[in-house]
Design a protein around this motif. Sequence first.
Motif, PDB file in Angstrom:
ATOM      1  N   UNK A 169      -3.304  11.848  -9.111  1.00  0.00           N
ATOM      2  CA  UNK A 169      -2.601  12.035  -7.856  1.00  0.00           C
ATOM      3  C   UNK A 169      -2.844  11.033  -6.754  1.00  0.00           C
ATOM      4  N   UNK A 170      -3.543   9.946  -7.038  1.00  0.00           N
ATOM      5  CA  UNK A 170      -3.821   8.959  -5.990  1.00  0.00           C
ATOM      6  C   UNK A 170      -2.765   7.857  -5.936  1.00  0.00           C
ATOM      7  N   UNK A 171      -2.279   7.448  -7.092  1.00  0.00           N
ATOM      8  CA  UNK A 171      -1.348   6.327  -7.154  1.00  0.00           C
ATOM      9  C   UNK A 171       0.027   6.758  -7.660  1.00  0.00           C
ATOM     10  N   UNK A 172       1.010   5.963  -7.306  1.00  0.00           N
ATOM     11  CA  UNK A 172       2.376   6.134  -7.807  1.00  0.00           C
ATOM     12  C   UNK A 172       2.421   5.556  -9.224  1.00  0.00           C
ATOM     13  N   UNK A 221       0.293  -1.703  10.977  1.00  0.00           N
ATOM     14  CA  UNK A 221      -0.296  -0.533  10.364  1.00  0.00           C
ATOM     15  C   UNK A 221      -1.611  -0.188  11.044  1.00  0.00           C
ATOM     16  N   UNK A 222      -1.854   1.109  11.213  1.00  0.00           N
ATOM     17  CA  UNK A 222      -3.084   1.546  11.878  1.00  0.00           C
ATOM     18  C   UNK A 222      -4.327   1.113  11.102  1.00  0.00           C
ATOM     19  N   UNK A 223      -4.202   0.895   9.802  1.00  0.00           N
ATOM     20  CA  UNK A 223      -5.379   0.489   9.025  1.00  0.00           C
ATOM     21  C   UNK A 223      -5.885  -0.888   9.444  1.00  0.00           C
ATOM     22  N   UNK A 224      -5.052  -1.652  10.170  1.00  0.00           N
ATOM     23  CA  UNK A 224      -5.481  -2.952  10.674  1.00  0.00           C
ATOM     24  C   UNK A 224      -5.922  -2.887  12.138  1.00  0.00           C
ATOM     25  N   UNK A 225      -6.092  -1.682  12.646  1.00  0.00           N
ATOM     26  CA  UNK A 225      -6.412  -1.524  14.056  1.00  0.00           C
ATOM     27  C   UNK A 225      -7.713  -2.221  14.432  1.00  0.00           C
ATOM     28  N   UNK A 270       0.843  -1.199   0.000  1.00  0.00           N
ATOM     29  CA  UNK A 270       0.000   0.000   0.000  1.00  0.00           C
ATOM     30  C   UNK A 270       0.876   1.247   0.000  1.00  0.00           C
ATOM     31  N   UNK A 271       1.913   1.232   0.807  1.00  0.00           N
ATOM     32  CA  UNK A 271       2.829   2.364   0.848  1.00  0.00           C
ATOM     33  C   UNK A 271       3.497   2.596  -0.504  1.00  0.00           C
ATOM     34  N   UNK A 272       3.785   1.513  -1.215  1.00  0.00           N
ATOM     35  CA  UNK A 272       4.460   1.628  -2.508  1.00  0.00           C
ATOM     36  C   UNK A 272       3.520   2.108  -3.605  1.00  0.00           C
ATOM     37  N   UNK A 273       2.268   1.674  -3.575  1.00  0.00           N
ATOM     38  CA  UNK A 273       1.348   1.969  -4.681  1.00  0.00           C
ATOM     39  C   UNK A 273       0.719   3.351  -4.568  1.00  0.00           C
ATOM     40  N   UNK A 274       0.602   3.880  -3.347  1.00  0.00           N
ATOM     41  CA  UNK A 274      -0.028   5.187  -3.187  1.00  0.00           C
ATOM     42  C   UNK A 274       0.954   6.313  -3.467  1.00  0.00           C
ATOM     43  N   UNK A 275       0.414   7.415  -3.972  1.00  0.00           N
ATOM     44  CA  UNK A 275       1.195   8.625  -4.163  1.00  0.00           C
ATOM     45  C   UNK A 275       1.703   9.091  -2.799  1.00  0.00           C
ATOM     46  N   UNK A 276       2.990   9.328  -2.715  1.00  0.00           N
ATOM     47  CA  UNK A 276       3.594   9.708  -1.431  1.00  0.00           C
ATOM     48  C   UNK A 276       2.936  10.953  -0.835  1.00  0.00           C
ATOM     49  N   UNK A 277       2.385  11.811  -1.682  1.00  0.00           N
ATOM     50  CA  UNK A 277       1.796  13.062  -1.202  1.00  0.00           C
ATOM     51  C   UNK A 277       0.516  12.848  -0.401  1.00  0.00           C
ATOM     52  N   UNK A 278      -0.134  11.686  -0.577  1.00  0.00           N
ATOM     53  CA  UNK A 278      -1.399  11.475   0.127  1.00  0.00           C
ATOM     54  C   UNK A 278      -1.295  10.411   1.212  1.00  0.00           C
ATOM     55  N   UNK A 279      -0.080   9.881   1.439  1.00  0.00           N
ATOM     56  CA  UNK A 279       0.088   8.919   2.526  1.00  0.00           C
ATOM     57  C   UNK A 279      -0.238   9.606   3.845  1.00  0.00           C
ATOM     58  N   UNK A 280      -1.113   8.979   4.614  1.00  0.00           N
ATOM     59  CA  UNK A 280      -1.575   9.599   5.850  1.00  0.00           C
ATOM     60  C   UNK A 280      -1.156   8.795   7.064  1.00  0.00           C
ATOM     61  N   UNK A 281      -1.563   9.277   8.235  1.00  0.00           N
ATOM     62  CA  UNK A 281      -1.247   8.579   9.481  1.00  0.00           C
ATOM     63  C   UNK A 281      -1.859   7.179   9.505  1.00  0.00           C
TER      64      UNK A 281
END
Length: 349
Positions: free
Chosen positions: A311-314, A181-185, A157-168
Motif C-alpha cells: 500500500x505504499x507505492x502505485x 511542494x511543502x516537502x521542500x519547505x 513523487x505524486x505519481x509513484x506513491x499510492x494515492x491513499x497515502x498522499x498527505x499534505x
Amino acid sequence: TIRHELDSFDEAEHAKEVARYFGVEHHERLLSQKGFLADIEPVLKQTDEPIADPGYLAISQVAKFSREHVKVIISGNGGDEFFAGYHPFQAIWAYRAAHKLIPNVMVKFINHLTALTPASFDYMNVPFRIQRFLRGVLYPPSEVLMHWIGSFNHHEIQAILNKAILSESILNVKDNKYSYSFIYNSLHEANDQLIQQDLFSTFLYTFQQFYLPICICNHSDKASMRVSQELRSPFLDTELMRFSNQLPLEMKYFKGKTKYILRKYHERNSPMGVSTRPKQGFTVPIALWLTTALKPWANDILDPIQIKKDGFFNAGEVRRLWHEHQERKINHGKKLWTVIVFQHWLHSV
C-alpha cells in the motif's frame, strides 16, 4: 580500491598510479555482478534504515575489502561539499540562462528528443545528464539542486506513491514568489536569503547542510561500522570547514574547474593528470545490473501484487518504470533502486 567490469565506473588504474607515485601498498578487488549479488542481501538486511543511494553499496564493498588489511581508513567526505566538486556547480551558468529563457513546452520537447535514443547505463552519460538538467531547470533556485540529485521530483513523487497515502506534505504551498511542494519547505527556509547573494553559495550550503550529513556521512559511517572499522574524514575537521567557507568562491570554482585550490596543489604534488581529471562519484552500475544479474531478484521485490498489498507505492507506476528501464527506453535505475531498497527493508524488519 574496487575495480568495476564497466569501464565508465572503473578508476582502478588511476588509483594504482597514485599509489605507485607515493610508494604505498595498493590492493584492488574486482566487483563482479555475481559477487555483488551474493553480498546484496546481507548489506541491505544489516542496515537499520533504508539507504537508497547506490554509493552506499560501493562504500560497503570497499569497507569490507579494506577491513581485511586495516582497521582505520581515511575518507574524502567533505571535499566536494566544501570545495565545490560536484557536477551541478558546472551547470549553474546554464541554469541561470535556461530558467529565465526556456519555456516549459521547450523543456518538454528537448526531454522528449533525448528519450528517443536507447538509454545508456554508463556513468554520467550525456543523455542522462541532459535529462537530469532539464528536470530541474524549471524549479526555483532554492530547490533546483534536489531535483537534480534526488531520485524523484515533486510530480514524480505524486505519481509513484499510492494515492491513499498522499498527505499534505506533498501538496503545493505558495509564497510571494513560487509555488512549491511543502516537502521542500526546509530548503526554501534555509536558502531564500542565500540566493539573493550567489547561487554557488546556495549550492555549497545545501550540499553541506543536507546532502553531506543525511546521505554521505550517514552511509559512510554505517558501511564502515558494519565491518567494525573506523572511518575518519579530515575534510570535516571543524577548523578546516570554517577555513574553507571563508575562502573566496574563485578558489573553489574558477573558469569551469571544480575544487580549484585542491587541483592547483595537485599540479605539483601528484602524478601528471590527477589535477585535471573530471569528478567521478564512487558508486556502482546499479542501472545496468537491474537488467542483468540483479534482474530476477529485483523483479521479485517489485512484484505488483505485493506492492499493491503493502500500500505504499502505485504498483502500476512502478511496473511502468520497470518495463521502460528493461527496454532501455529511459534510465530509471535511481528511481527503481529507491523503491527496491524501501520494499526490501519493509519486509526485512
